[in-house]
Design a protein around this motif. Structure first.
Motif, PDB file in Angstrom:
ATOM      1  N   UNK A  49       0.835  -1.206   0.000  1.00 15.35           N
ATOM      2  CA  UNK A  49       0.000   0.000   0.000  1.00 15.35           C
ATOM      3  C   UNK A  49       0.870   1.256   0.000  1.00 15.35           C
ATOM      4  N   UNK A  50       1.921   1.213  -0.818  1.00 11.50           N
ATOM      5  CA  UNK A  50       2.890   2.319  -0.829  1.00 11.50           C
ATOM      6  C   UNK A  50       3.020   3.010  -2.184  1.00 11.50           C
ATOM      7  N   UNK A  51       2.079   2.737  -3.079  1.00  7.75           N
ATOM      8  CA  UNK A  51       2.066   3.438  -4.354  1.00  7.75           C
ATOM      9  C   UNK A  51       1.327   4.774  -4.167  1.00  7.75           C
ATOM     10  N   UNK A  52       1.482   5.707  -5.096  1.00  4.56           N
ATOM     11  CA  UNK A  52       0.794   6.997  -4.945  1.00  4.56           C
ATOM     12  C   UNK A  52      -0.709   6.825  -4.702  1.00  4.56           C
ATOM     13  N   UNK A  53      -1.210   7.494  -3.667  1.00  6.58           N
ATOM     14  CA  UNK A  53      -2.622   7.425  -3.321  1.00  6.58           C
ATOM     15  C   UNK A  53      -3.005   6.260  -2.434  1.00  6.58           C
ATOM     16  N   UNK A  74      -7.091   0.447  -7.937  1.00  9.23           N
ATOM     17  CA  UNK A  74      -7.875  -0.715  -8.340  1.00  9.23           C
ATOM     18  C   UNK A  74      -7.260  -1.321  -9.590  1.00  9.23           C
ATOM     19  N   UNK A  75      -6.709  -2.529  -9.498  1.00  8.93           N
ATOM     20  CA  UNK A  75      -6.059  -3.139 -10.666  1.00  8.93           C
ATOM     21  C   UNK A  75      -7.031  -3.528 -11.774  1.00  8.93           C
ATOM     22  N   UNK A  76      -8.334  -3.482 -11.474  1.00 10.40           N
ATOM     23  CA  UNK A  76      -9.345  -3.886 -12.440  1.00 10.40           C
ATOM     24  C   UNK A  76     -10.058  -2.700 -13.078  1.00 10.40           C
ATOM     25  N   UNK A  77      -9.603  -1.480 -12.763  1.00  6.31           N
ATOM     26  CA  UNK A  77     -10.323  -0.293 -13.229  1.00  6.31           C
ATOM     27  C   UNK A  77      -9.340   0.802 -13.635  1.00  6.31           C
ATOM     28  N   UNK A  78      -9.850   1.994 -13.866  1.00 13.01           N
ATOM     29  CA  UNK A  78      -9.042   3.112 -14.346  1.00 13.01           C
ATOM     30  C   UNK A  78      -8.084   3.680 -13.317  1.00 13.01           C
ATOM     31  N   UNK A  79      -7.244   4.601 -13.773  1.00  7.27           N
ATOM     32  CA  UNK A  79      -6.180   5.157 -12.956  1.00  7.27           C
ATOM     33  C   UNK A  79      -6.688   5.971 -11.774  1.00  7.27           C
ATOM     34  N   UNK A  80      -7.868   6.562 -11.884  1.00 11.36           N
ATOM     35  CA  UNK A  80      -8.356   7.409 -10.792  1.00 11.36           C
ATOM     36  C   UNK A  80      -9.369   6.674  -9.911  1.00 11.36           C
ATOM     37  N   UNK A  81      -9.270   5.334  -9.901  1.00 14.53           N
ATOM     38  CA  UNK A  81     -10.195   4.516  -9.120  1.00 14.53           C
ATOM     39  C   UNK A  81      -9.413   3.743  -8.057  1.00 14.53           C
ATOM     40  N   UNK A 112      -8.798  12.326  -1.630  1.00 16.42           N
ATOM     41  CA  UNK A 112      -7.682  13.184  -2.037  1.00 16.42           C
ATOM     42  C   UNK A 112      -7.010  12.679  -3.314  1.00 16.42           C
ATOM     43  N   UNK A 113      -7.268  11.405  -3.662  1.00 19.69           N
ATOM     44  CA  UNK A 113      -6.514  10.786  -4.751  1.00 19.69           C
ATOM     45  C   UNK A 113      -7.353  10.107  -5.825  1.00 19.69           C
TER      46      UNK A 113
END
Length: 153
Positions: A49-53, A74-81, A112-113
């Motif tokens: 749990x150390x990636x951005x956001x 979310x590895x199954x969805x878009x970048x802002x999810x 925030x992310x």
């Protein structure tokens, strides 16, 4: 059991507390293996749990870990999810708003992310809990519930 005089602190953590093993043992007796996966992923470095956001949060009562939960991309969805993962509350702390306080802290961090947070639960109790936290059910191969921050007013 948590009493009204107990102090509950929810904070982001950068290492797994030793009490995670106590929570894991209880989760296993309830048929849940996701804390075992959390520990294994943490040890092998595949998810900390150390990636951005992202973030891993613990709820502590009088200094003892009583709940844990993480937020990841979310590895199954878009970048802002974002994706809520590995949320578990010690049995004696349930029904005392510990889980809801933890999820609200995770959602505050997520806002925030991410524009949306998704999760997957496979129990009726989990589904009812997430509805009480503001999520709505969704028909998806990789999620059972979703919360869009644009829907939250």
């Amino acid at each position: 059991m948590i009493t009204p005089t107990d102090e509950l602190a929810i904070r982001q953590i950068s290492a797994l507390p030793p009490e995670i093993l106590r929570l894991e043992a209880q989760a296993i007796t309830e048929g849940f293996r996701f804390l075992t996966r959390l520990i294994a992923d943490w040890k092998d470095g595949s998810n900390r749990f150390d990636q951005p956001g992202e973030g891993l949060f613990g709820a502590f009562s009088n200094g003892q870990l009583v709940a844990i939960g993480g937020l990841s991309n979310d590895p199954y969805a878009g970048a802002d999810i974002g994706r809520l993962r590995r949320v578990y509350v010690w049995r004696a702390a349930r029904g005392q708003h510990v889980g809801k306080a933890l999820v609200q802290r995770l959602l505050g961090y997520a806002a925030q992310n991410f524009s949306v947070v998704r999760l997957s639960t496979d129990t009726p109790e989990g589904a009812a809990f997430y509805l009480r936290c503001g999520f709505r059910p969704v028909e998806d191969d990789f999620a059972t519930h979703v919360l869009s921050f644009s829907d939250v007013g």
